[in-house]
Design an enzyme around this catalytic site. Structure first.
Site, PDB file in Angstrom:
ATOM      1  N   CYS A 259       0.833  -1.201   0.000  1.00  0.00           N
ATOM      2  CA  CYS A 259       0.000   0.000   0.000  1.00  0.00           C
ATOM      3  C   CYS A 259       0.871   1.256   0.000  1.00  0.00           C
ATOM      4  O   CYS A 259       1.439   1.628   1.028  1.00  0.00           O
ATOM      5  CB  CYS A 259      -0.925  -0.002   1.212  1.00  0.00           C
ATOM      6  SG  CYS A 259      -1.929   1.496   1.370  1.00  0.00           S
TER       7      CYS A 259
ATOM      8  N   CYS B 230      -0.424   4.072   2.282  1.00  0.00           N
ATOM      9  CA  CYS B 230      -0.182   3.788   3.705  1.00  0.00           C
ATOM     10  C   CYS B 230       1.271   4.042   4.098  1.00  0.00           C
ATOM     11  O   CYS B 230       1.555   4.670   5.124  1.00  0.00           O
ATOM     12  CB  CYS B 230      -0.540   2.345   4.027  1.00  0.00           C
ATOM     13  SG  CYS B 230      -2.165   1.808   3.476  1.00  0.00           S
ATOM     14  N   ASP B 231       2.190   3.532   3.305  1.00  0.00           N
ATOM     15  CA  ASP B 231       3.594   3.487   3.719  1.00  0.00           C
ATOM     16  C   ASP B 231       4.540   4.355   2.903  1.00  0.00           C
ATOM     17  O   ASP B 231       5.698   4.547   3.303  1.00  0.00           O
ATOM     18  CB  ASP B 231       4.091   2.032   3.659  1.00  0.00           C
ATOM     19  CG  ASP B 231       3.302   1.121   4.580  1.00  0.00           C
ATOM     20  OD1 ASP B 231       2.888   1.585   5.652  1.00  0.00           O
ATOM     21  OD2 ASP B 231       3.084  -0.051   4.220  1.00  0.00           O
TER      22      ASP B 231
END
Length: 310
Positions: free
Chosen positions: A138, A141-142
Site C-alpha cells: 500500500c 499507507c507506507d
C-alpha cells in the site's frame, strides 16, 4: 420491516468496502434492517487510493478515505448499521442465514458477500521476511516513510501505475518493474507513468529476491528475455501484482478459474438469498464504480427476495 432482536436483520453485508456500504445503504433506504460486518474499519481496498479521479460525479478527485467516510455516513443516515467483527462461519437454516462472528451470532433473511480481495504476493525470498520493513502492499499507507528514497514498484496494471505516480511525488527515484514490454494499465494511467521523468520502467523484468538485514537494502531483478540478473540498491518494494478473492467463507459456491464467485446479472449466487458484490465477484472490470453498482443491485434483488418469503 423491523428487527426481532438486536442481532436479527433483514439484510447483512459481509464486508464494508464500497460494495458493502452501497448494498446496506440501498437496503436500508428501501426499508430493510441492514448491517455491514467487517473485520476492520469500513473501506477495504478503497482506503489505499490516493486520488480517486474517475468516480462519476466526484471531481476533482478525492482520496479513498474521504470517499469511504462519506459513504459510511450516508449509509448510516438511512438507518444502516456498521459493526467491526470477524466472521467465522455462515450457515443457512431454512430461510435464514446464521453468521457466527467474534461478537456473537447474527441472523439475516438475505446476505451479500462483499468480502473483496487481498493482495497477491510475489512469493520470492525476502518478501515475507521484510514485510513491514521495506516491503509493502500500500503506497498511500507506507509511501511517506520513504521520502527521497529508492523505491521499486512491482506490477504493470492500473494499481501499480497509480502507486508509481503517487510515489513519484515523494521521491525522484521510482522504478517500475514489469514482466512484459507493455503496461497492462488503461492508456490514460499508463501514459502518466511513461511521461513521468521520475519513474524508470524496467521492462521484461521480474523480482528474484529481496535482500536486507534489519530492513530492505536491495532487490535482485531478472530480465526474462536475457536471463541476466542484477542487484539494485533499494529502500522499499511496493508489490502490486493483482488480487486474490476472499471467498473462503463459502468455498462451496461456484467460482471461475481464478476463484472469483460466479453470479447472474442480479448478483445472485447458486444459493437463494445469497448474493455477491464487488471485487470478490467474477466480472471483467473491477473499479469502485462497479463495486457500488454491484452492491446496489444486490440490495434491490434481496428486497424482492425477502418479500417473496412473506
Amino acid at each position: 420491516m423491523s428487527e426481532t432482536n438486536q442481532n436479527d436483520f433483514d439484510f447483512i453485508s459481509i464486508g464494508a468496502g464500497a460494495a458493502g456500504l452501497a448494498a446496506v445503504q440501498y437496503a436500508a433506504r428501501s426499508g430493510l434492517t441492514a448491517l455491514a460486518l467487517d473485520i476492520s474499519m469500513a473501506g477495504g481496498q478503497v482506503l489505499t487510493i490516493a486520488n480517486l479521479e474517475n468516480y462519476p460525479g466526484v471531481f476533482p478527485g478525492v482520496n479513498g478515505f474521504a470517499l469511504i467516510q462519506t459513504m459510511q455516513k450516508q449509509a448510516q443516515a438511512f438507518g444502516a448499521k456498521i459493526t467491526s467483527a470477524q466472521v467465522k462461519s455462515i450457515d443457512k437454516v431454512q430461510n435464514k442465514f446464521e453468521i457466527e462472528t467474534s461478537k456473537g451470532k447474527y441472523v439475516a433473511k438475505a446476505l451479500v458477500l462483499a468480502t473483496g480481495a487481498e493482495h497477491r504476493k510475489l512469493g520470492v525470498p525476502g518478501e515475507k521476511e521484510f514485510e513491514g520493513r521495506g516491503v509493502s502492499y500500500c503506497a498511500v499507507c507506507d509511501g511517506p516513510l520513504f521520502r527521497n528514497k529508492s523505491i521499486f514498484v512491482i506490477g504493470g496494471g492500473d494499481a501499480a501505475c497509480d502507486e508509481a505516480n503517487y510515489l513519484s511525488q515523494l521521491t525522484d527515484k521510482v522504478f517500475l518493474v514489469h514482466r512484459r514490454e507493455e503496461l497492462r494499465a488503461q492508456k490514460a494511467v499508463a501514459d502518466r507513468v511513461l511521461e513521468n521523468q521520475k519513474i524508470t520502467v524496467l521492462w521484461n523484468s521480474v523480482v528474484e529476491e529481496i535482500k536486507g538485514e534489519q530492513k530492505v537494502t536491495s532487490v535482485v531483478i531478472k530480465n526474462v528475455k536475457t536471463g541476466q540478473t542484477e542487484e539494485k540498491s533499494a529502500d522499499a518494494i511496493f508489490v502490486s501484482v493483482g488480487m486474490l478473492p476472499r471467498n473462503e467463507l463459502l468455498s462451496t459456491l461456484k467460482t471461475d478459474q481464478s476463484g472469483y464467485i460466479v453470479t447472474d446479472e442480479k448478483m445472485q449466487t447458486s444459493i437463494p438469498g445469497l448474493y455477491a458484490a464487488g471485487d470478490v465477484r467474477s466480472k471483467p472490470f473491477r473499479q469502485v464504480v462497479t463495486a457500488t453498482s454491484d452492491g446496489a443491485i444486490a440490495a434491490f434483488e434481496a428486497a424482492s427476495y425477502i418479500r417473496s418469503l412473506a
